[in-house]
Design a protein around this motif. Structure first.
Motif, mmCIF file in Angstrom:
data_model
loop_
_atom_site.group_PDB
_atom_site.id
_atom_site.type_symbol
_atom_site.label_atom_id
_atom_site.label_comp_id
_atom_site.label_asym_id
_atom_site.label_seq_id
_atom_site.Cartn_x
_atom_site.Cartn_y
_atom_site.Cartn_z
ATOM 1 N N CYS A 1 -10.318 150.681 51.896
ATOM 2 C CA CYS A 1 -10.758 149.598 52.796
ATOM 3 C C CYS A 1 -12.253 149.314 52.629
ATOM 4 O O CYS A 1 -12.681 148.151 52.637
ATOM 5 C CB CYS A 1 -10.435 149.966 54.238
ATOM 6 N N PRO B 1 -3.042 147.609 48.029
ATOM 7 C CA PRO B 1 -2.739 148.865 48.727
ATOM 8 C C PRO B 1 -1.811 149.736 47.881
ATOM 9 O O PRO B 1 -1.103 149.258 46.999
ATOM 10 C CB PRO B 1 -2.056 148.394 50.011
ATOM 11 N N ASN C 1 0.978 153.308 48.156
ATOM 12 C CA ASN C 1 1.842 153.988 49.132
ATOM 13 C C ASN C 1 2.157 155.418 48.708
ATOM 14 O O ASN C 1 3.144 155.994 49.125
ATOM 15 C CB ASN C 1 3.156 153.203 49.307
ATOM 16 N N TRP D 1 5.452 144.867 52.467
ATOM 17 C CA TRP D 1 4.541 145.094 51.347
ATOM 18 C C TRP D 1 4.978 146.208 50.423
ATOM 19 O O TRP D 1 4.659 146.200 49.226
ATOM 20 C CB TRP D 1 3.122 145.345 51.856
ATOM 21 N N THR D 2 5.703 147.175 50.920
ATOM 22 C CA THR D 2 6.102 148.296 50.056
ATOM 23 C C THR D 2 7.066 147.851 48.960
ATOM 24 O O THR D 2 7.150 148.504 47.909
ATOM 25 C CB THR D 2 6.730 149.420 50.887
ATOM 26 N N PHE E 1 -5.404 142.588 48.385
ATOM 27 C CA PHE E 1 -5.014 143.598 49.372
ATOM 28 C C PHE E 1 -4.282 142.945 50.531
ATOM 29 O O PHE E 1 -3.191 143.375 50.913
ATOM 30 C CB PHE E 1 -6.239 144.353 49.884
ATOM 31 N N ASN E 2 -4.862 141.882 51.101
ATOM 32 C CA ASN E 2 -4.215 141.233 52.240
ATOM 33 C C ASN E 2 -2.973 140.456 51.836
ATOM 34 O O ASN E 2 -2.013 140.353 52.613
ATOM 35 C CB ASN E 2 -5.215 140.316 52.945
ATOM 36 N N TYR F 1 -0.524 143.399 51.622
ATOM 37 C CA TYR F 1 -0.306 144.142 52.876
ATOM 38 C C TYR F 1 0.321 143.270 53.958
ATOM 39 O O TYR F 1 1.035 143.778 54.837
ATOM 40 C CB TYR F 1 -1.642 144.707 53.365
ATOM 41 N N ASN F 2 0.092 141.968 53.911
ATOM 42 C CA ASN F 2 0.646 141.057 54.915
ATOM 43 C C ASN F 2 1.907 140.345 54.423
ATOM 44 O O ASN F 2 2.307 139.328 54.991
ATOM 45 C CB ASN F 2 -0.414 140.025 55.319
ATOM 46 N N TYR F 3 2.497 140.873 53.391
ATOM 47 C CA TYR F 3 3.726 140.261 52.876
ATOM 48 C C TYR F 3 4.799 140.313 53.960
ATOM 49 O O TYR F 3 4.993 141.347 54.612
ATOM 50 C CB TYR F 3 4.193 140.993 51.627
ATOM 51 N N TRP G 1 -2.554 157.448 50.124
ATOM 52 C CA TRP G 1 -2.562 156.471 51.219
ATOM 53 C C TRP G 1 -2.351 157.149 52.567
ATOM 54 O O TRP G 1 -2.804 156.658 53.595
ATOM 55 C CB TRP G 1 -1.492 155.411 50.958
ATOM 56 N N ARG H 1 -7.643 156.292 52.228
ATOM 57 C CA ARG H 1 -7.350 154.970 52.794
ATOM 58 C C ARG H 1 -8.634 154.271 53.235
ATOM 59 O O ARG H 1 -8.807 153.073 53.033
ATOM 60 C CB ARG H 1 -6.365 155.115 53.962
#
Length: 732
Positions: free
Chosen positions: A526, A510, A512, A560-561, A547-548, A551-553, A516, A522
């Protein structure tokens, strides 16, 4: 003028007459719609037909039973056939593991039913009185197969009062066994298959919920598995199951089932220890029934019957097949048919179409079939069963291929020294003692550039592994659709595989930045990632979902940022470290090839007639982290004649196979003190061979092939054993 007019009318009349006669004759002689002529056609008298099988001599044989219970043996040679009376027993045919053809049947000519087994044109080798049975036996339900020790296993249908059961007999152990299941009924004629792991599969059509379905159970590790419904219970009937095992151990099942409108062909396959989802192979407005499977060039070719108007059609299609193209019509007739039997050997194909009033024999060759129907038969994209063997590829080298994220950018600046490449290389060296990760990131690259550049990169570095992450820059350019991006990535995978390189692919991470924040970009991110996920499944490519992962960090670790640098597109050092760890985790799952492979040509002196075989011995790769992640060893072979010959898959050996410990029981000595082994008994004494091995993961992903191993000669008999010197040292 009058003479010319009469002559003209006469010619017109004769022309119309010839045309009409030709059309009628075409229907009754059942000429194939293809030119040149596809089949040699012969009519066979009516009667129930057994399976058709080729003898080692090249003749095809079948059995035909009449209502009077008279049975005839039919012999087909060069499109000609003859029949010979056998007797009043309802026999079936089967080929054993050595290529010999056998008859089996149940006769009621004595006080007790007898199970009979005899080789074609020889005296019976088995006459077993079924004195245990007080049930009603259905002799025509008998089916049989041969196990890996070439011992016959039988199964048939019986009835006791109101209950049906399947009765079996195993000659190797002289034991009977039974299968009881509430689905069994008078139509539950069983079909038996014994696979490369010596598992006994029994299939039948049964009824549990008001309509027929396909059921199966398997004798494995000393017990029968729970009965499974393979046609997935539905309010419609499923019937005509046909089963075939491929050289790679996959079991293919097809059947005819009603879909709410008409009968269609469905299929499933058994691989990696489980059955696939049901696939609908045909989808039309006509009745498709009685499928039959042949494996042509290791790919399943399905024949089936189709009824439309007053005609019967023989259709065929490879499976899996490409969509949107109709399967080919091979043959048509005004006579209705309801069953197909077929056989294939040495490029010759014989098909028998069974009808109510007549049977028809069709003979052809594989080459003629494929050449005549080449524009119609739907072969799936080539699934290579032959590995690309390139000894020059470095098994310790990895290419990082992609854009600036691969190259290493942080905070708007080039920073390859702190990207994932050097971090991953350090992990490899620590784990394996050596490892080299080559940086082939090209800042600003799109997949349009990458699909062209990749060939030069592969040729330049000669690395065994490619780490592919592309597509981030495609998102920026509206002219590059996600369809095109997917195509380009798929081409990169194809080119890498054709070069012999093992590929790992990932989704894009992803971002930012301002893009985005806009739905258009976006959604493109995806959509592309969804396509990459699908590509990994369709092409069986090892896959990391970056990506996941990003993004799911966890929020408690910053979210995730925090994995992105200040430019909000490229990873931060923290993000690059996470990428390196993720790459490393997938690398540890690579099916690294077997090592230290030795092949020994041995002579078996423990049996009256000496035999030879090749014993292949190997060690599992020291890089393998957890053996529970892997299922099989693929064993490939080619003749040592020309290095351009392709390797062919000859066996798929389960990683936990007991075959290793049993090898010595057949007369060939066991060398398994020195590692896993496999005995190749299908060699020719006059030929020499080369072998390569590969490892298969649980998800059916195949690793790169091993180095090529050639034969060494070892002579072993009951009086004297000669082992290679390094084995003698180990024994001492």
């Amino acid at each position: 003028l009058r003479y010319l007019s009469m002559r003209w009318l006469k010619n017109v009349f004769l022309g119309l007459l010839i045309l009409s006669v030709t059309q009628v004759q075409g229907l009754f002689t059942q000429i194939s719609p293809f030119k040149p002529k596809l089949f040699h056609i012969k009519n066979i008298p009516s009667g129930r037909l057994s399976r058709i099988i080729y003898l080692p001599t090249g003749q095809a044989v079948y059995l035909r039973s009449q209502l009077s219970q008279e049975t005839y043996l039919g012999i087909v040679e060069n499109s000609h056939f003859s029949e010979h009376w056998l007797g009043s027993t309802d026999f079936n045919l089967q080929k054993d593991r050595q290529g010999d053809v056998w008859l089996a049947g149940i006769t009621n000519e004595t006080s007790f039913p007898q199970l009979i087994l005899e080789k074609i044109e020889q005296s019976p080798s088995l006459r077993l009185s079924l004195t245990h049975s007080t049930q009603q036996i259905y002799p025509s339900s008998l089916d049989f197969a041969f196990d890996l020790a070439n011992q016959a296993v039988f199964v048939w249908l019986e009835k006791s009062s109101a209950q049906f059961l399947l009765q079996g007999y195993q000659t190797a152990t002289a034991t009977f066994w039974k299968i009881n299941h509430p689905s069994l009924n008078s139509a539950s004629f069983p079909r038996i298959l014994i696979d490369q792991s010596n598992r006994i599969w029994v299939f039948w059509v049964g009824n549990l919920q008001g309509n027929d379905d396909i059921f199966v159970t398997c004798f494995d590790n000393g017990h029968w598995t729970p009965v499974k419904c393979l046609s997935e219970p539905n309010p419609y009937p499923d019937l005509f199951p046909q089963i075939k095992e491929g050289p790679d151990g996959q079991i293919w099942l097809v059947w005819s089932g009603y879909d709410g409108h008409d009968y269609e062909i469905f299929g499933r396959r058994f691989q990696a220890g489980k059955w696939s989802n049901t696939q609908k192979i045909t989808d039309n407005s006509t009745a498709d029934s009685a499928p039959f499977l042949l494996l042509i060039r290791n790919k399943p070719l399905i024949f089936w019957l189709q009824a439309k108007d007053t005609f019967s059609f023989l259709r065929a299609s490879f499976w899996p097949k490409q969509s949107k193209i109709n399967p080919v019509i091979l043959f048509q007739s005004i006579h209705p048919f309801h069953k197909i039997q077929a056989a294939l050997q040495d490029g010759q194909i014989s098909l028998v179409l069974q009808g109510f009033k007549k049977n028809t024999l069709l003979t052809t060759t594989v080459e003629r079939l494929l050449s005549v129907a080449e524009h119609h038969l739907q072969e799936s994209p080539e699934q290579k069963t032959s590995p690309v063997v390139k000894p020059e590829l470095d098994d310790n080298s990895f290419i990082g291929f992609g854009n600036s994220i691969t190259y290493g950018y942080i905070d708007y600046h080039e920073a390859p020294e702190i990207g994932y490449i050097p971090r991953l290389e350090a992990m490899l060296i620590q784990q394996y003692g050596e490892g080299h990760v080559i940086n082939e990131g090209w800042p600003g690259e799109t997949t349009v550039n990458g699909v062209t550049r990749i060939e030069e990169v592969l040729d330049k570095h000669q690395a065994q592994y490619l780490l592919l992450m592309e597509g981030t820059n495609d998102i920026i350019f509206q002219e590059i659709s996600t369809d095109t991006s997917e195509f380009n990535l798929k081409e990169m995978v194809r080119k890498s595989r054709e070069y012999g390189v093992y590929v790992i692919i990932t989704t894009i991470i992803p971002r930012n930045d301002w893009r985005w924040k806009r739905n258009y970009y976006r959604e493109r991110i995806c959509a592309l990632n969804d396509r990459i996920r699908n590509l990994s499944v369709q092409e069986k490519v090892p896959f990391i979902d970056f990506f996941n992962i990003f993004y799911n960090y966890p929020e408690e670790d910053g979210g995730w940022t925090t994995l992105l640098s200040t430019d909000k597109v490229h990873p931060s050092e923290k993000g690059y470290q996470l990428m390196a760890e993720s790459w490393f985790g997938e690398i540890k799952l690579i099916p690294f090839p077997p090592q230290e492979i030795q092949v020994y040509r041995i002579r078996d002196g423990f049996v009256p007639v000496p035999h030879t075989a090749n014993v292949i011995i190997w060690q599992l790769n020291k890089k393998l982290d957890d053996l529970s992640n892997f299922l099989y060893i693929n064993i490939y072979r080619r003749e040592k004649v020309n290095s351009n010959y392709h390797f062919e898959l000859i066996h798929r050996l389960p990683l936990d196979s007991m075959e290793i410990s049993k090898t010595g029981l057949i007369g060939f000595p066991s060398l398994n003190n020195f590692g896993p082994q496999f005995v190749d008994r299908t060699i020719s004494n006059q030929k020499k061979y080369e072998y390569v091995l590969s490892l298969i993961r649980k998800d059916e992903i195949e690793g790169p092939p091993s180095s090529i191993s050639q034969e060494h000669v070892v002579i072993i008999n009951s009086k004297k054993k000669k082992f290679p010197p390094h084995y003698l040292r180990k024994i001492k």
